[in-house]
Design an enzyme around this catalytic site. Structure first.
Site, mmCIF file in Angstrom:
data_model
loop_
_atom_site.group_PDB
_atom_site.id
_atom_site.type_symbol
_atom_site.label_atom_id
_atom_site.label_comp_id
_atom_site.label_asym_id
_atom_site.label_seq_id
_atom_site.Cartn_x
_atom_site.Cartn_y
_atom_site.Cartn_z
ATOM 1 N N ASP A 169 -68.562 -1.803 -23.462
ATOM 2 C CA ASP A 169 -68.914 0.538 -23.109
ATOM 3 C C ASP A 169 -69.811 0.567 -23.659
ATOM 4 O OD1 ASP A 169 -68.038 -1.219 -20.257
ATOM 5 O OD2 ASP A 169 -66.893 0.712 -19.711
ATOM 6 N N ASN A 223 -67.116 -3.366 -18.927
ATOM 7 C CA ASN A 223 -67.281 -4.785 -17.950
ATOM 8 C C ASN A 223 -68.722 -3.917 -17.825
ATOM 9 O OD1 ASN A 223 -66.029 -1.485 -18.105
ATOM 10 N ND2 ASN A 223 -66.770 -1.697 -16.354
ATOM 11 N N HIS A 224 -69.266 -2.945 -18.856
ATOM 12 C CA HIS A 224 -70.671 -2.544 -18.811
ATOM 13 C C HIS A 224 -71.563 -3.073 -19.251
ATOM 14 C CE1 HIS A 224 -70.327 0.966 -15.845
ATOM 15 N NE2 HIS A 224 -69.692 0.699 -16.333
ATOM 16 N N ASP A 230 -65.387 4.626 -25.392
ATOM 17 C CA ASP A 230 -66.395 4.279 -25.009
ATOM 18 C C ASP A 230 -67.692 5.002 -25.032
ATOM 19 O OD1 ASP A 230 -64.243 2.868 -23.673
ATOM 20 O OD2 ASP A 230 -64.980 2.926 -22.020
ATOM 21 N N HIS A 252 -61.539 1.853 -21.260
ATOM 22 C CA HIS A 252 -62.487 1.377 -20.155
ATOM 23 C C HIS A 252 -61.433 2.424 -19.222
ATOM 24 C CE1 HIS A 252 -62.832 -0.890 -16.406
ATOM 25 N NE2 HIS A 252 -61.828 -1.290 -16.279
ATOM 26 N N HIS A 291 -70.836 4.366 -24.125
ATOM 27 C CA HIS A 291 -71.683 4.787 -22.949
ATOM 28 C C HIS A 291 -73.128 5.296 -23.138
ATOM 29 C CE1 HIS A 291 -69.525 3.323 -19.394
ATOM 30 N NE2 HIS A 291 -68.618 3.885 -19.766
HETATM 31 MN MN MN Z 1 -64.850 -0.041 -18.864
#
Ligand code: MN
Length: 234
Positions: free
Chosen positions: A49, A75-76, A20, A190, A22
């Site tokens: 993500d 999910n982001h 991820d 995640h 981010h």
């Molecule tokens: Mn996630």
């Protein structure tokens, strides 16, 4: 959007999968330099993500435009899609790391949602180890073929299995070690762990770069992993 994409073997270069991101794209660039990534021959797969919480989330579009960069839906990214569709509470999204999104104009927000709606929920790729699967949170079914054929069935509403694929933590929270059939390995992000972990044939590689941990990238030929941390967070 195609909810499942298959890639054939990379016969000219290497394949990598990264956890991820981010918004920590500078860390990703450090990792790419570290492994001497060759954009002409190598491919990089993201487990989703790419945005939220970190400093440079808006660069996700720049990376998605690169021919060697392939990502699945996290999910982001789903939260961006839902926020634009006004199906997500703004405060909830803001406090889940979406501050950068609220700094964008409406048309820029749209641009992200349009790009993210194109992301598949799962990718599979041929490798020297056989088929490798990528899904953001976990494989929701015990058979990879069942999962990917349901993803391709337009008539299947899929709400539950898609949600589990991008949000689920059932395998990690219950320590399930059963293997998913018809796939050699399933790479996921995640769930933040202090180091990559294997449960059955699931490999979890989110080592919390944005939370002061590390960004992990795995070479899919030899399973060696490279890691970097944000400055001052080691
Ligand atoms: Mn996630």
């Amino acid at each position: 959007m195609s909810r499942f994409i298959r890639f054939s073997r990379n016969i000219i270069g290497r394949d990598f999968v990264v956890g991820d991101i981010h918004g920590c794209f500078p860390l990703l660039e450090q990792l790419l330099a570290k492994v001497r990534f060759d954009p002409e021959q190598d491919r990089l797969f993201s487990v989703g993500d790419m945005v939220d919480r970190g400093p440079e989330s808006a660069r996700a579009l720049e990376f998605l435009a690169k021919p060697w960069f392939h990502a699945i839906l996290g999910n982001h990214e789903q939260m961006v899609i839902d926020a634009v569709a006004e199906m997500l509470d703004n405060d909830l999204y803001f406090y889940s790391g979406g501050a950068w999104f609220f700094g964008l104009s409406k048309s820029e927000q749209q641009e992200f949602a349009v790009a993210f709606r194109e992301l598949p929920v799962a990718i599979e790729l041929e490798s020297v180890h056989g088929l490798i699967g990528l899904v953001h949170a976990e494989c929701p079914l015990s058979d990879w073929k069942d999962f990917t054929s349901r993803l391709q069935d337009e008539s299947d509403p899929l709400r539950y299995i898609e949600a589990q694929a991008i949000w689920g933590r059932t395998r990690i929270s219950s320590g399930r070690t059963d293997t998913v059939d018809n796939i050699a390995f399933v790479f996921c992000g995640h769930t933040v762990l202090c180091k990559p972990a294997q449960l059955g044939n699931h490999l979890f590689i989110d080592t919390g770069a944005v939370f002061g941990g590390r960004l992990t990238m795995v070479n899919l030929t030899n399973f060696h992993y490279a890691q970097v941390a944000r400055e001052g967070s080691e």
